[in-house]
Structure formats: C-alpha cells, structure tokens
Design an enzyme around this catalytic site. Sequence first.
Site, PDB file in Angstrom:
ATOM      1  N   HIS A 268       0.841  -1.206   0.000  1.00  0.00           N
ATOM      2  CA  HIS A 268       0.000   0.000   0.000  1.00  0.00           C
ATOM      3  C   HIS A 268       0.880   1.263   0.000  1.00  0.00           C
ATOM      4  CE1 HIS A 268      -3.627   2.414   1.126  1.00  0.00           C
ATOM      5  NE2 HIS A 268      -2.710   3.177   1.705  1.00  0.00           N
ATOM      6  N   GLU A 269       1.772   1.340   0.978  1.00  0.00           N
ATOM      7  CA  GLU A 269       2.652   2.516   1.056  1.00  0.00           C
ATOM      8  C   GLU A 269       3.579   2.558  -0.154  1.00  0.00           C
ATOM      9  OE1 GLU A 269       1.912   4.773   3.107  1.00  0.00           O
ATOM     10  OE2 GLU A 269       0.536   3.555   4.301  1.00  0.00           O
ATOM     11  N   HIS A 272       1.913   4.491  -2.816  1.00  0.00           N
ATOM     12  CA  HIS A 272       2.091   5.936  -2.581  1.00  0.00           C
ATOM     13  C   HIS A 272       3.516   6.365  -2.942  1.00  0.00           C
ATOM     14  CE1 HIS A 272      -1.697   6.881  -0.648  1.00  0.00           C
ATOM     15  NE2 HIS A 272      -1.520   6.023   0.347  1.00  0.00           N
ATOM     16  N   GLU A 298      -4.498   7.903  -3.123  1.00  0.00           N
ATOM     17  CA  GLU A 298      -5.021   6.649  -2.576  1.00  0.00           C
ATOM     18  C   GLU A 298      -5.325   5.650  -3.691  1.00  0.00           C
ATOM     19  OE1 GLU A 298      -4.966   6.208   0.614  1.00  0.00           O
ATOM     20  OE2 GLU A 298      -6.225   4.436   0.979  1.00  0.00           O
TER      21      GLU A 298
END
Lengths: 505, 505
Positions: A268-269, A272, A298
Amino acid sequence: MSNPETIIKELKNLVDEMQAVICAEKILAWDLEINMPKTASRERAWQMSILSKIVHEMLISSKMQELLNNLRKKELFELLKTKDKAMVRELGRDFDKAIKIPTDLIRELTETTAQAQVVWAEAKTKNDFKLFAPHLEKIFSLKRQMAEYLGYKDSPYDALLDEYEPGMNTKTLDELFENLKKELIPYIKKIQCSNNMPNNTFLKQSYNKEKQLQLCNLLLETLGFDLKKGILEESIHPFTMGISPNDVRLTTRTDENNLFFAIGSTIHEGGHALYEQGIDSKLFKTNLYSGSSLGIHESQSRLYETIIGQGYPFWKYYFPVLKDTFKKELSDISLEEFYNGLNCVEPSLIRVEADEVTYNLHIVIRYEIEKDLMEKKLMINDIPKAWKEKMHNYLGVTPQTDAEGALQDIHWSFGAIGYFPTYTMGNLCAAQFYNQIRKEIPDIEQKLEKGDFKELREYLKEKIHQYGLLETPEEILQRVTGEPLKTHYFINYIKEKYNKIYSLN
Amino acid sequence: MSNPETIIKELKNLVDEMQAVICAEKILAWDLEINMPKTASRERAWQMSILSKIVHEMLISSKMQELLNNLRKKELFELLKTKDKAMVRELGRDFDKAIKIPTDLIRELTETTAQAQVVWAEAKTKNDFKLFAPHLEKIFSLKRQMAEYLGYKDSPYDALLDEYEPGMNTKTLDELFENLKKELIPYIKKIQCSNNMPNNTFLKQSYNKEKQLQLCNLLLETLGFDLKKGILEESIHPFTMGISPNDVRLTTRTDENNLFFAIGSTIHEGGHALYEQGIDSKLFKTNLYSGSSLGIHESQSRLYETIIGQGYPFWKYYFPVLKDTFKKELSDISLEEFYNGLNCVEPSLIRVEADEVTYNLHIVIRYEIEKDLMEKKLMINDIPKAWKEKMHNYLGVTPQTDAEGALQDIHWSFGAIGYFPTYTMGNLCAAQFYNQIRKEIPDIEQKLEKGDFKELREYLKEKIHQYGLLETPEEILQRVTGEPLKTHYFINYIKEKYNKIYSLN
C-alpha cells in the site's frame, strides 16, 4: 502591462522558499515518528507550529498577493506556459483559502484539536463517548464556521471536501455512495450465504519479524521502488512521505501473528511511494511537486495493495518467494488456498481491518454522519446510535461499544472532517484506472505473473505520476480513462473477482 | 522612556520564533547524518540554506534592530533582569556581527566552501595538495575580508577566534601555546626515552560490535545521561546535538579492531550531552539555551573522556564490567595493564588519533599556520613545508604525504578558521575545572572508584551546565576557579599522571 516572465520568476523565488520550509516540516514530522524521544512531543509541536506560521505568512504576504493579482489577470494568465498556469492556479487556490479564514479561527482549531486528540485517546480506552462529545461538538462548530468563511454551493460539507479533494462535492458523492450501497449490500449478503468460505487461519500463525522485514524490502524492489533514493522504516501507523525526488520515505508495521499486515502495508505505502518517485523532478521546489489529490494518491496505493497485491497474477509469481521465506509455516498451503485465504470477505466492526468488499461501506457510514453533522441534521450525542443503526443496516454487524464504533478512528479528533471519502474515491479510481490499463496493455496479467512490473509502473508514471499537481484530479481521470469518476468499474472488478472465489454466478 | 518589560516581551517573541527555526535546522542536520538517503544531499543543502536565510532575516529585521537599540540604551539596560541582560548581550553580539557582513560575502563563502569540501575529499584521497590549494586560497581571502568587516585589535585572526570563542584573542593564545610547547616538547621526549612503554596491543583485537554498542548505552546510563530524554545512534563522525531539554542526541562509532574507539567517543560525546541535558530548561526557547562556547563545551567532553574516562578511578570501577562483556578477549589483562595500555603516549601524524599528551601540539601547529596565513606571513603553497617542519620540531615525526599532513582535517574546507584552538582551550579548562573539583570534593576519586558519578555530574551542572549562555566563558572560568585560563593545571595533571605510568620523576 508587466512582463509575465519577470513576474513568474519573482513568484518562483517566493515559492522556492516556501517549499524549502515545507520540506523541513516534513522532516520534522518524520523525525517525530521515527527518531524523537517521546518526551519531546510538546517542543516538537512548537517547532512545527512556527514553521507552519512561516509558510502561512509567506503565502499571505503582500508580495505574494501582488504577484498573484497580476498573474491572474486574464490577459496575462493566457500568456503563461502550461506549467506556470498550474502553479498560479494552485497557489491562487491556497491563497484564496488562507486569506478567507481568520487567523484566530485557525489558532482556535489548532488548540481545540491538540486537546481533542488527547481526550479521544482516553475516551477510546475508557469506551466513553460522552467524554469526547464536547470536544467533537466544538470541532464541528469551528468547522462550520470555516465552511462559512470558505463558501459553498449546496452544503457546508462541500467546503470541507474541497480541502482534501479539489472539485469534489456532496452532490456527486451522494450519487456515488448510493450506487455503492445499492450494489454492495446485497452482494455482501450473497457472499455470506456462499458455501465456499475460504480458510485464512494459516495467515495468523507466528511469522518471524526479521524475515517479514527482509521480505518487505525485497517486495519494494520487486515493484520497482528505488531504495537508493528512499528508505523503509518501521512505525506504529504506516505512512509515506515524499520529501524530494531523491528522498521518498515509507514505513511499515510488522505483526508477528498476521503475515499479511506488513506485506499489505508495504505494498500500500509502496503504491504511494512509487507515485512520489514518479513525479517529474522538474516540478521539485515548486508547489506542483505533490500528488494531485488525496483520492488520486489513494488510488495508486489501493491499486497496488488490492488489485495487484491481493490479485492472482501477482501471487502466482510471488508465492514461491514467500513460501521459500516461510518454508515451515506455508508448507501445506497451495497457491489457490493462499490466494483465497488472502481474500476472505467478512463484515467486521473496524474499518482498517476491513476487506476490499466491505471497506467502502465503512466510509459511507462516516460520510453520512459527517454530512448530517455539518448540516445540523444530526446531534453529536446521537452519533453512537446512528453509527450502530447504519452498521446494522449496511454490514449486518453492530458494535457493542463505542470504542469499536464511533470512537475507532483518530480523524475527527484532529479535525479531518471530509477526509474519509477520499479513501473510497481512491478505491473507485483504482478500479477505473485498472480497467483502462487492461484495455491498453491487454497482456498485463501475463506480465504480472512473470514478475514483470515495469510496464505497469511506467504506464502509471507516464499517465499519472509525472504530472504532480499539474492537473486536477478530474482532469487526470478524464484524460486517462475518458470519463469522470464512476462506481461500476469498481463493482465489476469486485464481482468478477469474488464470484470466482466464492463460486457465485 | 518605554517600559523595558514590554520591549523584552516583544523581543522574546521574536527570539522564540528564531529558536524554533534553529531547532528545525538541527533536526535537518541530524536527519542528514542518520536517516537521509545519500543521494539527497543537494536538496538538503537547499533546505538548510533557506532555513539559515530565514533565521538571518529574523536577526537583522528592522523590528529586531529597533528593540535591541532600545534595550541597549544604558538607562534601560540597567533595569533589566540578569537573564534578560544576557539575552540582549548575546543577541546584540549576533546582530552586530550579522549586520557588518555583506550578504554577498556570506553567499560567496557558502558557495566556495560547498565546493571546497568536495575538492578537499578528492585531494586527500589523491594526496594532492595542489588540487586543494586554490580553494583554500579563496577561503582565506574571504575570511580576511570577513575579519576586516568584523574588525579586530591586533590580528585579523582575532576576529575569527571571537566567532568560536567569544573574548579569546591571539595575544592570550600565543602565551598559552608558548607555555604548552615549552613544557610538552621536552616532556614527550622524556616519555619516549622511558623504559616503561606500556603494551596496548590487546585493545586492537577483534571486539564484537553489538556488544560494544550495548556497552556504550550502559556507559551513558552509568554517567547519568537520561536516555529517556535522548538517543544514541551510530554515525561516521561522532557528534552531539542538543535540540531541546527533552531531546538531546549523540552518536558514536564502533571499530571492531579498536576497543577504545567507541568507548572513548561515547564518553566524549556523553560529556557534551550531559552539558546539554544540564542547561536550565527555563532558558529553552531563548538564545541562551546553548553551551557558553566551544571551548567550555569541549572542556566538558574532554573532562569526561580523558580525565575521567582514561583515569584510574573510573576503570577501577568499570573494568570488571568491561571484562565481563569481553571475557575471552580480556581474560589475561589486569586492571593495571589495561589502564596503562589505555594511556600509551606516542607522537603520531593524525590529530584525531593523538593521545592527550601530544594532542595539543597538533593544535599548536594548526594555530600557528592559520594565524600566519591570516596575517599573510605564510603563503598557501608553503603550508605543506611548514606543516612538516613543525611536526618534526614539536613531535619528532614527519608526514611523508600531505594526506597525513595538511590535508588530514576537514575544518578548513568548510571555512572553520580559528576553530582548532577551542580544542586546546577545552583541554586546559577541563584540567583547571578538575583541579577545582578536587579541592571542593576531596574524596572525588574514591567516589568514582565506587561508580558514584552523581556528585561530579551535579557539581558540573550546578557550576557550569545550568548557566547555558548566561555567562561568558571567562565569567564561568573566573567564577568556578577564581582565575582566567591557565596552562599549568593541565601540565600538572599530565605530569602527575604520566610520571606514574612511565615511572618518571
């Protein structure tokens, strides 16, 4: 008429200094989470508030006002380069907002939320909503004042939404969320009635932390994150911070008894972080060196985390690596068992633990409550009741305590009202982008199965990341997918995936 | 006449903001050494230069000038509280210097030294003084200009000294250094002729790094450093950074083949760190929250590192702990052998590796060369020759290369001319303070032998640390020891100690 090149140059000098201080703010925030002795939090709050004040003063300085006034004159604006137009547009947006809100209101909000965060933590521990209620009352009252200063069309909530997701409004969101409810509530019931519940207990065994961390580093490399120009650390709440093109940082958290926690957080990170590393480095030192919006940001993290990182093609490639790392723990588990286990759907009370099918209904609940509060259709003291009813109606589970209900998230305590919807926008965008990717790269899944992530990464960089703040979220979505934000790409993605896993039709 | 209380309050508000930005600068500097990806150094230089610029602009702002002008009027100044007087004195000092030096000169110096540091590193690697010479030429030329702007009495070097050690001048230093040479050069010869050369090869065995680091943490606790309000990290060049009363940081470096490197560095930085933790927290957020000078700061680090940390009483207490950590490596070594080995005296080429007897002669050489360069009595190209001659004359060893000679230290490349003497001032002060401590706490050594470091720490805190910048270095020295800086306390300390170790009389 003055020469626009000269004025732009002057503006860029001001922006350069502002950006340097904003970088410093980020480094202080990173240091706070990663290095700083916990005893120093009050001093750090002071240091950070002074830096914010300096940035604010730079933004509303008379010099800035003069330059922006000049550059926003139509005849001058038309002469600017595309990049400079975007710079003026975004800076003008920030300036207009900053100038509208009285400094006293900002200060009151800062003080109120500083205190509210402490009380929220206590209220959550003690499961005592009443303790938190007066602080929340105050926050919403200040936020209503802020909305009045900022101005809005339909609902005061619109003014707040625009802070986090420029261009978004309640009219659009109402429609998106109604669609989601209409589709997801019955679909989740259908899944619950399936006889094909996957087993996921093997994910909850004990997994060595060091090995998990090694794997997380390897994973980032696999996805194409440049670890020479960034770092991965551990922290309680995983986050990503793009400081400069050569300095993008992310954190993860390991849970010894939950294999997918660290992996999921890292992917997830990582999504980003790839966005941050993908922004055109020529935009650095300008206000355009940033993601386009929270929702678009996101979308990149969720695309990587859910569509890729919980998808079959990725694990077809990566499961052998994982199995090699955790030989004993995963010896009896097949790829299919692993993939199905990873994608268990189960209505639950806590948003951050929710699977991708139920997740957005958690957001709908927060959206509806926030909006009603802003429009004074709901009283603070009635939140727990509303929360329980909505949980029951949308997800079929009812929290027994407020700690597992309205007190679970930190967001309101620091004044982030209007923030939650960006999570769902991220999910919807991710599916809409991925639909487009499948059209433009028809063999994308064969590529992922072979561990080739380059084409995906370069597509996202070329189409989205490099632009930074040059385009608004709507512009990006329109350019890449040819449409504004829609729900059906997400719904189709969910149904296509989970119909298989749960043998539905 | 305005009310001084009102003016002081206004001044404090300005200082508060300056201090917050100075804290941010420190955190950026820490992050640069500890966290930042090495690829991001140019961006970091930009961020730091903007913060410096902001502080500089705050310092020379017209508001600051107006407040200082008022407060420095005799009739108003006399009405101020002691603390406020010191605040105005120090701020006035900084203001006067900042206003005298043209911004262009500062910028040129910053650019020159940024480049010079890179060239210095290359020149050192290639052992090519000529490569570095033009940059050094430029630096000294700019420093001479700076001295002219700042003004001085006897030598342009005085203006530079005052930057690092307020009140210090060449007249005083000439005398101190002549004394040191007169005493130390023959004494070192005497040591070299002794038949009692201690063995120190056991210190150069292989010592596990993790164990060394554990020991360093333990050591800091033993000395009374509060690790809840600070952190110890590893870095290439050990340093200490006091950010706030609750956030004092230090670093150490381990060398697997040199047991005392990490221990010595940790005690040295621990001395600095105890100073920082000892400053009265009421001074925080003012310009008085700082050590009194580099010399006084160094006196605390050297007192702990050499007088305590290489002293017999400390090791009488701590050697069993060390031996317990490194059972195998130290099994055959007695306390006496260890203590003597730790205190080997050997003239060598490299300053940072020098023992406490020969160390100050390294400083004398740098002082004499810097001063001659500033006074144009020596040409840049003649530095290597002068260096070799002085090494030969003072220490009896001659470097074969400039890498081991005039290129060994980084200081000149970043423009730190006049900095080296503060190292010797630190050594002299340490001995002078310790002489006083033995008078006031006659059983200090028995206390150290028992591992009781509290009385020493509290003495230093009460007499020195708590004052921060309230007093000048001379005032502190005068108040604590009743005298200005002298050499004989250091000489006596050295002779008393080494006469025993080397069986001299």
